[in-house]
Design an enzyme around this catalytic site. Structure first.
Site, PDB file in Angstrom:
ATOM      1  N   ASN A  98       0.834  -1.212   0.000  1.00 30.25           N
ATOM      2  CA  ASN A  98       0.000   0.000   0.000  1.00 30.25           C
ATOM      3  C   ASN A  98       0.866   1.259   0.000  1.00 30.25           C
ATOM      4  O   ASN A  98       0.625   2.208  -0.754  1.00 30.25           O
ATOM      5  CB  ASN A  98      -0.886   0.029   1.254  1.00 30.25           C
ATOM      6  CG  ASN A  98      -2.106  -0.864   1.143  1.00 30.25           C
ATOM      7  OD1 ASN A  98      -2.412  -1.393   0.086  1.00 30.25           O
ATOM      8  ND2 ASN A  98      -2.800  -1.027   2.255  1.00 30.25           N
TER       9      ASN A  98
ATOM     10  N   ARG B  78     -10.764  -4.236 -14.367  1.00 25.56           N
ATOM     11  CA  ARG B  78      -9.659  -5.111 -13.946  1.00 25.56           C
ATOM     12  C   ARG B  78     -10.139  -6.545 -14.053  1.00 25.56           C
ATOM     13  O   ARG B  78     -11.283  -6.846 -13.709  1.00 25.56           O
ATOM     14  CB  ARG B  78      -9.236  -4.848 -12.501  1.00 25.56           C
ATOM     15  CG  ARG B  78      -8.671  -3.473 -12.237  1.00 25.56           C
ATOM     16  CD  ARG B  78      -8.070  -3.430 -10.840  1.00 25.56           C
ATOM     17  NE  ARG B  78      -7.870  -2.069 -10.358  1.00 25.56           N
ATOM     18  CZ  ARG B  78      -6.822  -1.316 -10.668  1.00 25.56           C
ATOM     19  NH1 ARG B  78      -5.891  -1.795 -11.461  1.00 25.56           N
ATOM     20  NH2 ARG B  78      -6.711  -0.086 -10.184  1.00 25.56           N
TER      21      ARG B  78
ATOM     22  N   ARG C 116      -5.224   1.609 -13.336  1.00 26.66           N
ATOM     23  CA  ARG C 116      -3.852   1.797 -12.882  1.00 26.66           C
ATOM     24  C   ARG C 116      -3.182   0.491 -12.478  1.00 26.66           C
ATOM     25  O   ARG C 116      -3.714  -0.283 -11.707  1.00 26.66           O
ATOM     26  CB  ARG C 116      -3.825   2.791 -11.712  1.00 26.66           C
ATOM     27  CG  ARG C 116      -2.433   3.007 -11.125  1.00 26.66           C
ATOM     28  CD  ARG C 116      -2.399   4.227 -10.249  1.00 26.66           C
ATOM     29  NE  ARG C 116      -2.337   5.429 -11.067  1.00 26.66           N
ATOM     30  CZ  ARG C 116      -2.933   6.573 -10.751  1.00 26.66           C
ATOM     31  NH1 ARG C 116      -3.661   6.638  -9.682  1.00 26.66           N
ATOM     32  NH2 ARG C 116      -2.804   7.632 -11.529  1.00 26.66           N
TER      33      ARG C 116
ATOM     34  N   HIS D 243     -15.385   2.992 -15.197  1.00 26.55           N
ATOM     35  CA  HIS D 243     -15.239   2.211 -13.972  1.00 26.55           C
ATOM     36  C   HIS D 243     -16.512   1.428 -13.647  1.00 26.55           C
ATOM     37  O   HIS D 243     -16.551   0.651 -12.708  1.00 26.55           O
ATOM     38  CB  HIS D 243     -14.887   3.170 -12.826  1.00 26.55           C
ATOM     39  CG  HIS D 243     -14.424   2.507 -11.572  1.00 26.55           C
ATOM     40  ND1 HIS D 243     -15.147   2.517 -10.406  1.00 26.55           N
ATOM     41  CD2 HIS D 243     -13.290   1.805 -11.288  1.00 26.55           C
ATOM     42  CE1 HIS D 243     -14.501   1.870  -9.461  1.00 26.55           C
ATOM     43  NE2 HIS D 243     -13.357   1.423  -9.968  1.00 26.55           N
TER      44      HIS D 243
ATOM     45  N   TYR E 194     -12.523  -9.802  -1.706  1.00 32.58           N
ATOM     46  CA  TYR E 194     -13.200  -8.503  -1.692  1.00 32.58           C
ATOM     47  C   TYR E 194     -14.680  -8.741  -1.390  1.00 32.58           C
ATOM     48  O   TYR E 194     -15.296  -9.640  -1.969  1.00 32.58           O
ATOM     49  CB  TYR E 194     -13.115  -7.820  -3.050  1.00 32.58           C
ATOM     50  CG  TYR E 194     -11.826  -7.107  -3.378  1.00 32.58           C
ATOM     51  CD1 TYR E 194     -10.596  -7.565  -2.919  1.00 32.58           C
ATOM     52  CD2 TYR E 194     -11.835  -5.975  -4.180  1.00 32.58           C
ATOM     53  CE1 TYR E 194      -9.424  -6.910  -3.247  1.00 32.58           C
ATOM     54  CE2 TYR E 194     -10.653  -5.312  -4.509  1.00 32.58           C
ATOM     55  CZ  TYR E 194      -9.463  -5.787  -4.041  1.00 32.58           C
ATOM     56  OH  TYR E 194      -8.290  -5.146  -4.363  1.00 32.58           O
TER      57      TYR E 194
ATOM     58  N   ARG F   8     -14.131   2.619   4.450  1.00 32.23           N
ATOM     59  CA  ARG F   8     -12.979   1.765   4.729  1.00 32.23           C
ATOM     60  C   ARG F   8     -11.665   2.545   4.755  1.00 32.23           C
ATOM     61  O   ARG F   8     -10.839   2.372   5.630  1.00 32.23           O
ATOM     62  CB  ARG F   8     -12.873   0.654   3.682  1.00 32.23           C
ATOM     63  CG  ARG F   8     -11.770  -0.362   3.986  1.00 32.23           C
ATOM     64  CD  ARG F   8     -11.466  -1.224   2.782  1.00 32.23           C
ATOM     65  NE  ARG F   8     -10.667  -0.526   1.799  1.00 32.23           N
ATOM     66  CZ  ARG F   8     -10.815  -0.632   0.478  1.00 32.23           C
ATOM     67  NH1 ARG F   8     -11.764  -1.390  -0.011  1.00 32.23           N
ATOM     68  NH2 ARG F   8     -10.045   0.035  -0.350  1.00 32.23           N
TER      69      ARG F   8
ATOM     70  N   HIS G 275     -15.445  -3.635   0.043  1.00 28.24           N
ATOM     71  CA  HIS G 275     -15.340  -2.983  -1.266  1.00 28.24           C
ATOM     72  C   HIS G 275     -16.685  -2.550  -1.836  1.00 28.24           C
ATOM     73  O   HIS G 275     -16.733  -1.743  -2.762  1.00 28.24           O
ATOM     74  CB  HIS G 275     -14.638  -3.936  -2.236  1.00 28.24           C
ATOM     75  CG  HIS G 275     -14.162  -3.278  -3.499  1.00 28.24           C
ATOM     76  ND1 HIS G 275     -14.773  -3.486  -4.725  1.00 28.24           N
ATOM     77  CD2 HIS G 275     -13.141  -2.421  -3.723  1.00 28.24           C
ATOM     78  CE1 HIS G 275     -14.134  -2.789  -5.648  1.00 28.24           C
ATOM     79  NE2 HIS G 275     -13.145  -2.133  -5.076  1.00 28.24           N
TER      80      HIS G 275
END
EC number: 2.7.4.1
Length: 726
Positions: free
Chosen positions: A65, A390, A420, A450, A483, A579, A607
């Site tokens: 992270n 993704r 990304r 997205h 997730y 979160r 998530h």
């Protein structure tokens, strides 16, 4: 800023009496809020209630992270400082001020990582799991390692002398290397050399032999130290410096690029040569050797982090495998929804009966994969449209789309190249789809797509029926195993039309008109949130029950935060689960006394994005307005991305989200950190062995809308208890 500024302060610092409720102090800084989140992740590495190797995993996550934070966020701030930008962010801090506070906090966080790693190694040794150094090796160990070194490491190493004839090489992003100060034995001549280590080499070498039942691992730098004589024969080592480099990894894409794919392929190559953002070096090295490396790499003094211990905490993930299940979370197998089983696996039939909401990872993501695989092989399916932000390397979803296209079905894949760090994978996927005959669309240049949407058009009699899937997470089978996300399956005609309009918008740039039940960014999603908050405030002013529940990953959009404050001041009770990044300052009298914020950090990564508005009925209530979304409440998601927000009308799905999913998250204490007015977090359930754990609840109890013949009457709801802000 220290750890105590973020976590478990004995008492929160009081908000000053003269606090300006309209000034920038009403917002928390985005970057410092993110660092507070990473402190919470790191705290799980020290949590004795977490299995030992899972604690190592949390430590690794805190490292990766922080790496990403530096290569993207810190890189961006440094770019602003270099450009002379002094304009403050919404919270009033200039880029330079933010960098100064980030540096102090990151240095303490990295020091705490080393403290925790030292403690974890002691506990691992008690469990017969050891990390050893060169000094711990026996003669037999060295003999066995000689073969490992020569066969698995030596062939990919290139030792480099550093002198005028051998200039210092470029060290790429995340590059790991060893600088060595040497002396030739025959005449004492000095030599400085560099040993870059390719990323393909494992960071930990498993040692065979030794005591029975004991797993031992030697860090790569230890192996290299042992066999330096083989790399530099005739020389003796006078000093060592291990170092790792992080570089600017943000991408810039020319707006007028003729071929977007080609532009990204070039940009990926440029990424390797980004400016140095952080350099970690081993403590105790000769000062002249360190100065030489720092100068040659091109790093400034404020970018150097000296580490007495493990460099590159992200690499600890290599130690976690299935060989020690006793040190991991107990195995969990996701459920297959009973309704799908009732229809013998026919997902279309299950959806036709009524809408179905899956809660991942508690319900298997395999249903999403099978939905597309079934569509690919169904002769009655005529068209499939799919967003891909993704996905996994060998994606079964991409394989299903390729199969459908090869079978002659009309397949449209909306691939987002700007996801990304996944750009290269997405380019490979798009090439495969094109070869199979699918129509690949790359969307807007300025805006990322997205949204998570899939549609399947199926011929049923004389009609074409659209089956739609809306998700809060990515179409990624690997991340879907840890997730928490929502998947809505429906053949609602209005939602099918709306989904098709969104695909047409991204492929043809024509703004959709007449969306019936779907809100999208950047057109209507943010305005809908603001309208719902104002409606809730109106209910409060009229004396009706007024409440809002929100669950997102990040919340920093200033206009939305101000709307939350206005609703709080009107008397709306607002409970939020955020979160990660949160710009809201809760519990301030006259500003946000009705707002409570907490963060859940536990076994699974929260998530899903959900918003519930009491609509004059309070919460939980069958009369509430309920939405699920792909969007966090951030400026980029609400103003500069293609996102979706679906309003839930099906009564069972509505009840599942409000009375089960949100109620359980609100009731969680075991994994919850409560945000206080001064920006610190406290964990009220940390010392309560019987504290309610939402993850355990979801693992043990089936979801409402996935119930089959049994029905939903006996499915558990969660009684909701609201606590006032601490």
């Amino acid at each position: 800023m220290s750890k105590a500024d973020f976590l478990n302060c004995p008492a929160p610092r009081p908000v000053p009496a003269d606090f300006d409720r309209e000034g920038p102090g009403r917002f928390f800084n985005r970057e410092l809020s993110w660092l507070a989140f990473n402190w919470r992740v790191l705290e799980e590495a020290a949590n004795p209630d977490v299995p030992l190797l899972e604690r190592v995993r949390f430590l690794s996550i805190s490292g990766s992270n922080l790496d990403e934070f530096y290569t993207v966020r810190v890189a961006g701030l440094r770019g602003l400082v270099r450009a002379g930008v002094v304009k403050p962010s919404a919270d009033g801090l200039t880029p330079a001020e933010q960098l100064a506070r980030i540096d102090r906090t990151a240095r303490e966080l990295m020091a705490e990582q080393q403290v925790i790693w030292t403690a974890l190694q002691k506990e691992l040794r008690k469990e017969r799991f050891e990390i050893v150094g060169p000094e711990d090796l026996t003669g037999a160990d060295r003999g066995r390692l000689a073969d490992v070194f020569m066969e698995q490491v030596f062939p990919v190493l290139t030792p480099l002398a550093i002198d005028p004839a051998h200039p210092f090489p470029f060290i790429p992003n995340t590059g790991f290397a060893m600088a060595i100060k040497l002396r030739r034995r025959e005449d004492g001549a000095p030599l400085e050399a560099l040993l870059p280590v390719p990323n393909q080499v494992s960071r930990f070498i498993k040692l065979d032999g030794g005591r029975p039942g004991v797993q031992r691992y030697l860090p790569l730098e230890g192996l290299l130290e042992v066999f330096l004589k083989q790399l530099f024969p005739g020389y003796e080592t006078m000093g060592l410096l291990t170092f790792r480099v992080l570089r600017d990894s943000d991408l810039e894409v020319e707006e007028e690029a003729e071929d977007l794919v080609r532009e990204f392929e070039i940009a990926l190559k440029r990424r390797r040569r980004g400016e140095v953002i952080r350099m970690t070096v081993s403590a105790g090295a000769p000062e002249d050797l360190r100065d030489m490396v720092v100068e040659e790499v091109g790093s400034s003094r404020d970018e150097i982090f000296e580490i007495d211990g493990m460099i590159g905490m992200a690499a600890l993930s290599e130690l976690i495998d299935d060989s020690r299940p006793d040190l991991l979370w107990p195995a969990y197998k996701p459920r297959v929804p009973e309704r799908v089983q009732d229809f013998e696996g026919d997902i279309f039939a299950a959806i036709r009966q009524k809408d179905m909401l899956l809660h991942h990872p508690y319900e298997t993501f395999d249903i999403v994969v099978r939905f597309l695989q079934q569509a690919a092989r169904d002769p009655n399916v005529v068209a499939i449209k799919q967003t891909l932000y993704r996905t996994s390397k060998n994606s079964p979803i991409v394989a299903a789309l390729c199969e459908a296209a090869e079978d002659g079905k009309s397949v449209t894949a909306l691939v987002e190249l700007k996801a990304r760090f996944d750009e290269a994978a997405n380019i490979r996927q798009s090439r495969a789809l094109e070869r199979a005959g699918a129509q690949v669309v790359y969307g807007f240049i300025d805006w990322k797509t997205h949204a998570k949407i899939s549609t399947v058009v199926r011929r049923e009699g004389s009609e074409l029926v659209t089956y739609s899937h809306f998700g809060t997470g990515n179409y990624h089978p690997v991340t879907a195993s840890f997730y928490t996300d929502l998947s809505l399956f429906t053949c609602d005609k209005a939602l099918g039309r709306d989904a098709t309009r969104v695909f047409n918008y991204v492929s043809g740039y024509a703004k959709p008109e007449g969306l019936e039940n779907l809100k999208i960014s950047p057109l209507t999603l943010k305005s809908t949130i603001l309208e719902c908050l104002e409606e809730e405030a109106a209910h409060a002013r009229a004396g009706r029950p007024a409440a809002v529940w929100v669950k997102v990953n990040s919340l920093i959009e200033p206009e939305v935060i101000d709307a939350l404050y206005a609703a709080s001041q009107a008397g709306v009770k607002i409970d939020m689960i955020v979160r990660g990044i949160c710009g809201v300052r809760p519990g301030v009298q006259g500003l946000s006394e009705n707002i409570r914020v907490k963060s859940i950090v536990g076994r699974f990564l929260e998530h899903s994005r959900i918003a519930c508005f009491g609509n004059g009925h309070g919460l939980p209530s069958a009369g509430a307005r309920v939405f699920m979304s792909s969007a966090d409440w951030m400026g980029r998601n609400l103003n500069r991305r293609i996102e979706t927000m679906v309003e839930i009308h099906n009564p069972t799905v509505h009840a599942q989200i409000v009375e089960q999913i949100m109620a359980a998250n609100m009731a969680d204490e075991a994994q919850s950190w409560v945000l206080r007015p001064d920006g610190s977090f406290i964990r009220p359930g940390a010392d309560q062995g019987e504290a309610f754990n939402a993850h355990h609840f979801f693992m043990e109890n089936p979801s409402l809308s996935g119930r089959g013949r049994v029905g939903t009457g006996d499915a558990p709801r969660v009684a909701q208890r609201r606590e006032e802000p601490t």
